[in-house]
Design a protein around this motif. Structure first.
Motif, PDB file in Angstrom:
ATOM      1  N   ARG A 136       0.849  -1.179   0.000  1.00 19.05           N
ATOM      2  CA  ARG A 136       0.000   0.000   0.000  1.00 19.05           C
ATOM      3  C   ARG A 136       0.888   1.234   0.000  1.00 19.05           C
ATOM      4  O   ARG A 136       1.901   1.270   0.684  1.00 19.05           O
ATOM      5  CB  ARG A 136      -0.904  -0.035   1.212  1.00 19.05           C
ATOM      6  N   VAL A 137       0.479   2.223  -0.757  1.00 21.27           N
ATOM      7  CA  VAL A 137       1.228   3.468  -0.843  1.00 21.27           C
ATOM      8  C   VAL A 137       0.223   4.619  -0.866  1.00 21.27           C
ATOM      9  O   VAL A 137      -0.847   4.506  -1.457  1.00 21.27           O
ATOM     10  CB  VAL A 137       2.147   3.482  -2.091  1.00 21.27           C
ATOM     11  N   ASP A 138       0.573   5.716  -0.196  1.00 18.35           N
ATOM     12  CA  ASP A 138      -0.297   6.890  -0.161  1.00 18.35           C
ATOM     13  C   ASP A 138       0.094   7.819  -1.302  1.00 18.35           C
ATOM     14  O   ASP A 138       1.189   8.385  -1.309  1.00 18.35           O
ATOM     15  CB  ASP A 138      -0.193   7.605   1.181  1.00 18.35           C
ATOM     16  N   LEU A 139      -0.792   7.969  -2.282  1.00 21.20           N
ATOM     17  CA  LEU A 139      -0.541   8.823  -3.435  1.00 21.20           C
ATOM     18  C   LEU A 139      -1.073  10.242  -3.241  1.00 21.20           C
ATOM     19  O   LEU A 139      -1.079  11.031  -4.179  1.00 21.20           O
ATOM     20  CB  LEU A 139      -1.172   8.204  -4.695  1.00 21.20           C
ATOM     21  N   GLY A 140      -1.495  10.583  -2.034  1.00 16.05           N
ATOM     22  CA  GLY A 140      -1.986  11.928  -1.743  1.00 16.05           C
ATOM     23  C   GLY A 140      -0.910  12.976  -1.960  1.00 16.05           C
ATOM     24  O   GLY A 140       0.288  12.703  -1.923  1.00 16.05           O
ATOM     25  N   THR A 141      -1.328  14.217  -2.179  1.00 13.72           N
ATOM     26  CA  THR A 141      -0.399  15.300  -2.507  1.00 13.72           C
ATOM     27  C   THR A 141       0.617  15.577  -1.410  1.00 13.72           C
ATOM     28  O   THR A 141       1.684  16.118  -1.683  1.00 13.72           O
ATOM     29  CB  THR A 141      -1.168  16.598  -2.819  1.00 13.72           C
ATOM     30  N   LYS A 142       0.311  15.224  -0.196  1.00 12.80           N
ATOM     31  CA  LYS A 142       1.245  15.435   0.907  1.00 12.80           C
ATOM     32  C   LYS A 142       2.424  14.472   0.829  1.00 12.80           C
ATOM     33  O   LYS A 142       3.505  14.754   1.320  1.00 12.80           O
ATOM     34  CB  LYS A 142       0.507  15.260   2.231  1.00 12.80           C
ATOM     35  N   PHE A 143       2.243  13.335   0.181  1.00 12.45           N
ATOM     36  CA  PHE A 143       3.254  12.280   0.165  1.00 12.45           C
ATOM     37  C   PHE A 143       3.894  12.056  -1.195  1.00 12.45           C
ATOM     38  O   PHE A 143       4.968  11.488  -1.293  1.00 12.45           O
ATOM     39  CB  PHE A 143       2.624  10.960   0.627  1.00 12.45           C
ATOM     40  N   THR A 144       3.238  12.489  -2.254  1.00 13.94           N
ATOM     41  CA  THR A 144       3.676  12.171  -3.607  1.00 13.94           C
ATOM     42  C   THR A 144       3.883  13.446  -4.406  1.00 13.94           C
ATOM     43  O   THR A 144       3.075  14.365  -4.330  1.00 13.94           O
ATOM     44  CB  THR A 144       2.613  11.295  -4.308  1.00 13.94           C
ATOM     45  N   SER A 145       4.961  13.492  -5.189  1.00 15.14           N
ATOM     46  CA  SER A 145       5.166  14.641  -6.072  1.00 15.14           C
ATOM     47  C   SER A 145       5.532  14.161  -7.468  1.00 15.14           C
ATOM     48  O   SER A 145       6.153  13.116  -7.644  1.00 15.14           O
ATOM     49  CB  SER A 145       6.258  15.576  -5.538  1.00 15.14           C
ATOM     50  N   VAL A 146       5.129  14.942  -8.449  1.00  9.94           N
ATOM     51  CA  VAL A 146       5.458  14.694  -9.845  1.00  9.94           C
ATOM     52  C   VAL A 146       6.417  15.798 -10.266  1.00  9.94           C
ATOM     53  O   VAL A 146       6.168  16.976 -10.006  1.00  9.94           O
ATOM     54  CB  VAL A 146       4.197  14.719 -10.728  1.00  9.94           C
ATOM     55  N   VAL A 147       7.518  15.400 -10.910  1.00 14.35           N
ATOM     56  CA  VAL A 147       8.522  16.375 -11.342  1.00 14.35           C
ATOM     57  C   VAL A 147       8.673  16.290 -12.859  1.00 14.35           C
ATOM     58  O   VAL A 147       8.902  15.215 -13.407  1.00 14.35           O
ATOM     59  CB  VAL A 147       9.877  16.128 -10.658  1.00 14.35           C
ATOM     60  N   VAL A 148       8.532  17.435 -13.527  1.00 15.38           N
ATOM     61  CA  VAL A 148       8.772  17.549 -14.964  1.00 15.38           C
ATOM     62  C   VAL A 148      10.160  18.157 -15.125  1.00 15.38           C
ATOM     63  O   VAL A 148      10.495  19.152 -14.465  1.00 15.38           O
ATOM     64  CB  VAL A 148       7.710  18.429 -15.646  1.00 15.38           C
ATOM     65  N   ALA A 149      10.957  17.558 -15.998  1.00 18.05           N
ATOM     66  CA  ALA A 149      12.334  18.021 -16.166  1.00 18.05           C
ATOM     67  C   ALA A 149      12.716  18.105 -17.635  1.00 18.05           C
ATOM     68  O   ALA A 149      12.110  17.466 -18.495  1.00 18.05           O
ATOM     69  CB  ALA A 149      13.293  17.074 -15.443  1.00 18.05           C
ATOM     70  N   SER A 150      13.739  18.899 -17.880  1.00 18.02           N
ATOM     71  CA  SER A 150      14.382  18.965 -19.186  1.00 18.02           C
ATOM     72  C   SER A 150      15.816  18.528 -18.945  1.00 18.02           C
ATOM     73  O   SER A 150      16.585  19.254 -18.310  1.00 18.02           O
ATOM     74  CB  SER A 150      14.330  20.388 -19.735  1.00 18.02           C
ATOM     75  N   GLY A 151      16.158  17.337 -19.379  1.00 18.89           N
ATOM     76  CA  GLY A 151      17.467  16.776 -19.042  1.00 18.89           C
ATOM     77  C   GLY A 151      17.527  16.562 -17.544  1.00 18.89           C
ATOM     78  O   GLY A 151      16.621  15.976 -16.950  1.00 18.89           O
ATOM     79  N   ASP A 152      18.569  17.085 -16.904  1.00 19.75           N
ATOM     80  CA  ASP A 152      18.705  16.961 -15.450  1.00 19.75           C
ATOM     81  C   ASP A 152      18.119  18.155 -14.701  1.00 19.75           C
ATOM     82  O   ASP A 152      18.169  18.210 -13.478  1.00 19.75           O
ATOM     83  CB  ASP A 152      20.181  16.814 -15.069  1.00 19.75           C
ATOM     84  N   ALA A 153      17.577  19.115 -15.431  1.00 19.94           N
ATOM     85  CA  ALA A 153      17.064  20.338 -14.801  1.00 19.94           C
ATOM     86  C   ALA A 153      15.565  20.233 -14.521  1.00 19.94           C
ATOM     87  O   ALA A 153      14.765  20.189 -15.457  1.00 19.94           O
ATOM     88  CB  ALA A 153      17.335  21.539 -15.694  1.00 19.94           C
ATOM     89  N   PRO A 154      15.163  20.180 -13.242  1.00 23.29           N
ATOM     90  CA  PRO A 154      13.732  20.169 -12.939  1.00 23.29           C
ATOM     91  C   PRO A 154      13.093  21.506 -13.310  1.00 23.29           C
ATOM     92  O   PRO A 154      13.669  22.566 -13.076  1.00 23.29           O
ATOM     93  CB  PRO A 154      13.674  19.928 -11.433  1.00 23.29           C
ATOM     94  N   LEU A 155      11.920  21.432 -13.928  1.00 22.93           N
ATOM     95  CA  LEU A 155      11.209  22.640 -14.337  1.00 22.93           C
ATOM     96  C   LEU A 155       9.957  22.883 -13.508  1.00 22.93           C
ATOM     97  O   LEU A 155       9.577  24.019 -13.278  1.00 22.93           O
ATOM     98  CB  LEU A 155      10.798  22.537 -15.816  1.00 22.93           C
TER      99      LEU A 155
END
Length: 96
Positions: A1-20
């Motif tokens: 079981r894993v909590d996918l709520g916003t307090k526990f989970t983040s989505v990161v969009v990046a260009s190469g190694d640089a998070p945007l």
């Protein structure tokens, strides 16, 4: 079981190694969304992104992202998804 709520989970969009953009820059809600994860069965998390870079604080204040190829990955504590590559066009994204 894993909590996918916003307090526990983040989505990161990046260009190469640089998070945007990072969904945890401005948390919306603190509710839990517990999912049972099984081997070879996907778990889903719906995320909305305004196509702007994130800044400390809330979305809508960053710079507009240009069309191009980017990656997205999900983080939850020590867990990390594989990065997914997608193409952002002038009208939307493909490959997600």
């Amino acid at each position: 079981r894993v909590d996918l709520g916003t307090k526990f989970t983040s989505v990161v969009v990046a260009s190469g190694d640089a998070p945007l953009w990072d969904s945890s820059s401005c948390l919306r809600g603190t509710g839990s969304q517990v999912a049972t994860v099984r081997r070879e069965a996907p778990a889903f998390l719906r995320v909305t992104w305004d196509r702007r870079t994130s800044m400390s604080g809330c979305p809508g204040r960053g710079t507009a992202i240009r069309a191009g190829t980017y990656t997205a990955a999900v983080f939850n504590g020590q867990l990390r998804s594989q990065a997914t590559t997608f193409v952002l066009s002038r009208r939307g994204a493909s490959g997600l």
